[in-house]
Design a protein around this motif. Structure first.
Motif, PDB file in Angstrom:
ATOM      1  N   ALA A  82       0.808  -1.203  -0.007  1.00  0.00           N
ATOM      2  CA  ALA A  82      -0.078  -0.153  -0.066  1.00  0.00           C
ATOM      3  C   ALA A  82       0.984   1.301   0.074  1.00  0.00           C
ATOM      4  O   ALA A  82       0.458   2.324  -0.576  1.00  0.00           O
ATOM      5  CB  ALA A  82      -1.072  -0.028   1.222  1.00  0.00           C
ATOM      6  N   LEU A  83       2.089   1.204   0.583  1.00  0.00           N
ATOM      7  CA  LEU A  83       2.886   2.412   0.593  1.00  0.00           C
ATOM      8  C   LEU A  83       3.387   2.779  -0.731  1.00  0.00           C
ATOM      9  O   LEU A  83       3.393   3.895  -1.196  1.00  0.00           O
ATOM     10  CB  LEU A  83       4.297   2.015   1.280  1.00  0.00           C
ATOM     11  N   GLU A 108       1.692   2.091  -3.470  1.00  0.00           N
ATOM     12  CA  GLU A 108       0.642   2.531  -4.300  1.00  0.00           C
ATOM     13  C   GLU A 108       0.319   4.106  -3.485  1.00  0.00           C
ATOM     14  O   GLU A 108      -0.178   4.736  -4.557  1.00  0.00           O
ATOM     15  CB  GLU A 108      -0.803   1.611  -3.824  1.00  0.00           C
ATOM     16  N   ALA A 109       0.529   4.314  -2.461  1.00  0.00           N
ATOM     17  CA  ALA A 109       0.044   5.586  -2.098  1.00  0.00           C
ATOM     18  C   ALA A 109       1.267   6.761  -2.797  1.00  0.00           C
ATOM     19  O   ALA A 109       0.801   7.536  -3.255  1.00  0.00           O
ATOM     20  CB  ALA A 109       0.443   5.667  -0.379  1.00  0.00           C
ATOM     21  N   ALA A 110       2.544   6.042  -2.836  1.00  0.00           N
ATOM     22  CA  ALA A 110       3.531   6.735  -3.353  1.00  0.00           C
ATOM     23  C   ALA A 110       3.066   7.303  -4.976  1.00  0.00           C
ATOM     24  O   ALA A 110       3.178   8.416  -5.442  1.00  0.00           O
ATOM     25  CB  ALA A 110       5.033   6.178  -3.274  1.00  0.00           C
ATOM     26  N   GLU A 111       2.545   6.281  -5.707  1.00  0.00           N
ATOM     27  CA  GLU A 111       2.075   6.299  -7.026  1.00  0.00           C
ATOM     28  C   GLU A 111       1.076   7.335  -7.317  1.00  0.00           C
ATOM     29  O   GLU A 111       0.877   7.995  -8.176  1.00  0.00           O
ATOM     30  CB  GLU A 111       1.976   4.982  -7.611  1.00  0.00           C
ATOM     31  N   ASP A 112       0.069   7.070  -6.113  1.00  0.00           N
ATOM     32  CA  ASP A 112      -1.258   7.732  -6.199  1.00  0.00           C
ATOM     33  C   ASP A 112      -0.820   9.291  -5.945  1.00  0.00           C
ATOM     34  O   ASP A 112      -1.514  10.314  -6.684  1.00  0.00           O
ATOM     35  CB  ASP A 112      -2.181   7.453  -5.068  1.00  0.00           C
ATOM     36  N   LEU A 113       0.405   9.679  -5.310  1.00  0.00           N
ATOM     37  CA  LEU A 113       0.676  10.983  -4.932  1.00  0.00           C
ATOM     38  C   LEU A 113       1.609  11.474  -6.155  1.00  0.00           C
ATOM     39  O   LEU A 113       1.817  12.523  -6.264  1.00  0.00           O
ATOM     40  CB  LEU A 113       1.341  10.953  -3.282  1.00  0.00           C
TER      41      LEU A 113
END
Lengths: 291, 400
Positions: A188-189, A191-196
């Motif tokens: 998830a980390l 994913e969070a980085a990619e999302d940001l």
């Protein structure tokens, strides 16, 4: 009372099998060589304790400094160990990463495959590399057969062969701590980085790699420390130009029978490695505190 | 805060001026889904997602409008999170398209979907960074100048009251504080569409209610479109302008909280949102919009006002909310929608009481009564013989 026994057990073990032998070696390093049995003086003697201590000195240590052979052997060992550790990290990281991101049900099998080489004797595995790397060995046969090279590669008995041997032999020690720290990082980390707005490779350098640092350090030390004092690999795969402290120690002890000097070599080697060990323990402690 | 308050104009350029902020009341003037001139900000166009043999989302078509607080509601495994993750870009639809402001973004990776940011269920805070640098992470990816990043981070921290914790690491924060960092990190990017995957699931009830109002406040002040995934029907009812109820990969109903509650389309929706009594029966007559139902429990006849197109003899279910059922010891004067039974169980909840009444055939009907001082007559207790009735407007005809 019983608790005291439990706590004492490891300390007694360390006292018996580490501290006492170390003091014996340390005492030897302060002695003088002798043509006798044992091949050093003074021998521990209760009657003349003052006389015993007065005969001990640091002569062997000054001798180590005076002969460039020893200093070269130390620096060359540290250099070879450092370079080999780098390569082990480069090879081990992608493997550990792949394992940590593999489907959960595959992971025990992959882990098994990493540990599998331990089921064969270390010595035999290093010997096997002679068969691969020598002039008429498997590697040269293969490459020449397919016309990739016309002349056989001269790898055997070079420092390159030592690098190959160390990377191969110590790879599991690199992979296991890396894997255990990478596995803890939640996908998830990323994913969070990619999302940001961070592309995957940047997310790797900003998130995954820093978080895997404890594993990187543990793996590097687990490879670097034993590789520095490595004897078997340089002895079997290395050539005359490969200078490593393990080999120097061996020849001092068995060829020259100079126990005091070889003990001094061993003590200095230990001190040289205490620094990375302390760093390692500090890191581990910090990791524990962070959790 | 001022910067957050003015969202950029829509890509279509045809956004009509709005008449002030909408109120939180479920029935307000804000209803762009009823306006055919409005273009949706998000459109799921026949989207299907399969994982191997498992169909997580079955050809879903859904429009979400700007400034909506949209809730995807359903039990775990109903596909609501998958739908959200497809919008964020973490999953690729097996079939169909996803449009944001009329642009097809189906093939874009998450890091190129600058209109969309997500708040994760696990928060996914970077453990090696301080609160400040967690919130600034997304801005650094854009290559924003340092001064600007600091200002934006400051602004976002002020919004969720995190300033005193700027230098802390996530593991030094409480669950509620972590939740706010996660929110601030996404909101700092000023997305047009904010995705929230079970954002309050890890909080305790009291904190959750507080956080719900905070989410609504932020949604309101920033004018961002919020899409929230939740399995908590109360949460969806509280925060959402519209709710999509999902089951097994299908969207069952999309409506305002009020309509979902008062006019559910199926027994599933009726049962999922709040408590409901469902009485089985067959249509026996239709007169002037009032439908007569012959109940499955012998001797029970119901009448209800409904526009539902039904035919005589059709099997239907009548759904009645417990708070609309009146319970008395004496037989009511009116003759319609009256059932008689024995009190099976009483649930005293302080302000209200639940009465579970057996009416035969094993069928139970629940009535709800507020414990006001005005309640007349002796209290209703276990094994009491009681009468229950409800007005013709209370029942909802369900055909599935």
């Amino acid at each position: 009372m019983r608790r005291w026994y439990v706590i004492a057990a490891p300390y007694i073990w360390l006292l018996l099998f580490f501290l006492i032998p170390f003091f014996i070696v340390f005492k030897l390093s302060l002695s003088d060589m002798a043509r006798a049995m044992p091949p050093y003086v003074p021998v521990f003697d209760m009657s003349g304790l003052a006389n015993f201590f007065s005969q001990l000195d640091f002569e062997n240590y000054t001798f180590l400094l005076s002969d460039p052979l020893y200093i070269n052997a130390y620096t060359s060992s540290l250099k070879i160990a450092a370079v080999a550790t780098m390569f082990t990290l480069l090879v081990g990281y992608p493997i550990a990463y792949g394992m940590a991101r593999a489907p959960r049900e595959w992971r025990p099998t992959l882990m098994m495959l990493v540990i599998l080489p331990f089921w064969t004797s270390f010595l035999i595995r290093v010997y096997a590399w002679i068969g691969i790397l020598k002039k008429e060995g498997l590697l040269n046969l293969f490459l020449m057969n397919y016309g990739i090279i016309s002349e056989p590669l001269n790898i055997m008995n070079t420092t390159t062969a030592v690098y190959i041997g160390i990377v191969y032999s110590y790879l599991p020690f690199m992979i296991l701590p890396l894997y255990s720290s990478l596995e803890k990082i939640s996908p998830a980390l990323n994913e969070a980085a990619e999302d940001l707005g961070s592309p995957p490779w940047r997310a790797f350098w900003q998130v995954t790699f820093p978080l895997s640092m404890p594993g990187v350090i543990a793996g590097c030390l687990l490879v670097f420390i034993p590789a520095t004092g490595e004897f078997v690999i340089p002895d079997l795969l290395g050539g005359s130009e490969t200078l490593m402290i393990g080999k120097t120690l061996w020849s001092e002890f068995f060829n020259n029978s100079d126990w005091p000097v070889s003990s001094a070599v061993a003590v200095v080697l230990l001190l040289a490695l205490v620094v990375p060990i302390v760093v390692f323990q500090r890191m581990q402690q910090r990791e524990r505190e962070a959790v | 805060m001022s910067e957050f308050a003015s969202p950029p104009a829509t890509a279509t350029g045809a956004a009509p001026p709005r008449s002030g902020p909408r109120s939180f009341a479920p029935q307000s003037g804000f209803s762009p889904w009823k306006d055919p001139s409005q273009a949706p900000i998000v459109r799921f166009d026949n989207v299907t997602k399969q994982f191997g043999d498992f169909v997580a989302v079955k050809s879903c078509t859904l429009d979400i409008y700007e400034r909506e607080f949209f809730a995807l509601l359903g039990p775990s495994g109903c596909g609501k999170s998958t739908l959200l993750r497809m919008l964020a870009g973490f999953e690729q639809p097996t079939d169909g398209r996803i449009m944001v402001q009329g642009k097809d973004i189906t093939a874009l990776p998450p890091y190129e979907r600058s209109d969309v940011n997500m708040m994760f269920q696990s928060y996914a805070l970077f453990p090696h960074m301080t609160v400040e640098s967690n919130i600034g992470f997304g801005l650094r990816q854009e290559g924003m100048p340092k001064g600007e990043i600091a200002a934006r981070v400051e602004e976002a921290m002020a919004m969720v009251e995190l300033k005193p914790f700027a230098k802390r690491k996530p593991n030094q924060l409480s669950g509620g504080q972590q939740q706010r960092v996660a929110l601030a990190r996404a909101i700092a990017k000023k997305p047009r569409i904010m995705l929230l995957d079970e954002p309050l699931g890890a909080l305790d009830k009291k904190l959750r209610q507080q956080a719900q109002f905070e989410l609504m406040r932020i949604q309101e002040s920033t004018g961002t479109t919020f899409i929230i995934v939740t399995h908590d029907q109360e949460e969806a009812m509280t925060v959402a302008s519209r709710i999509a109820v999902m089951d097994k990969g299908n969207i069952i109903q999309v409506a305002t909280p009020n309509d979902i509650y008062e006019a559910p389309k199926s027994r599933y929706v009726a049962g999922f949102i709040g408590d409901v009594n469902v009485l089985e029966g067959k249509v026996s007559g239709i007169t002037d919009g009032v439908i007569d139902i012959e109940g499955a429990v012998s001797g029970c006849h119901y009448k209800t006002r409904s526009n539902e197109p039904v035919s005589i003899g059709q099997q239907v279910w009548l759904a009645i909310r417990p708070e609309k059922v009146r319970i008395t010891h004496d037989k009511p004067q009116s003759a319609i929608n009256v059932v008689n039974g024995k009190v099976d169980d009483v649930g005293y909840l302080g302000s209200i009481s639940h009465y579970h009444v057996k009416i035969g055939n094993g069928q139970r009907v629940t009535a709800l009564r507020a414990n006001t001082a005005m309640t007349v007559g002796p209290p209703i207790s276990w094994e009491d013989d009681v009468w229950m009735d409800w007005p013709t407007e209370a029942g909802i005809i369900l055909t599935s």
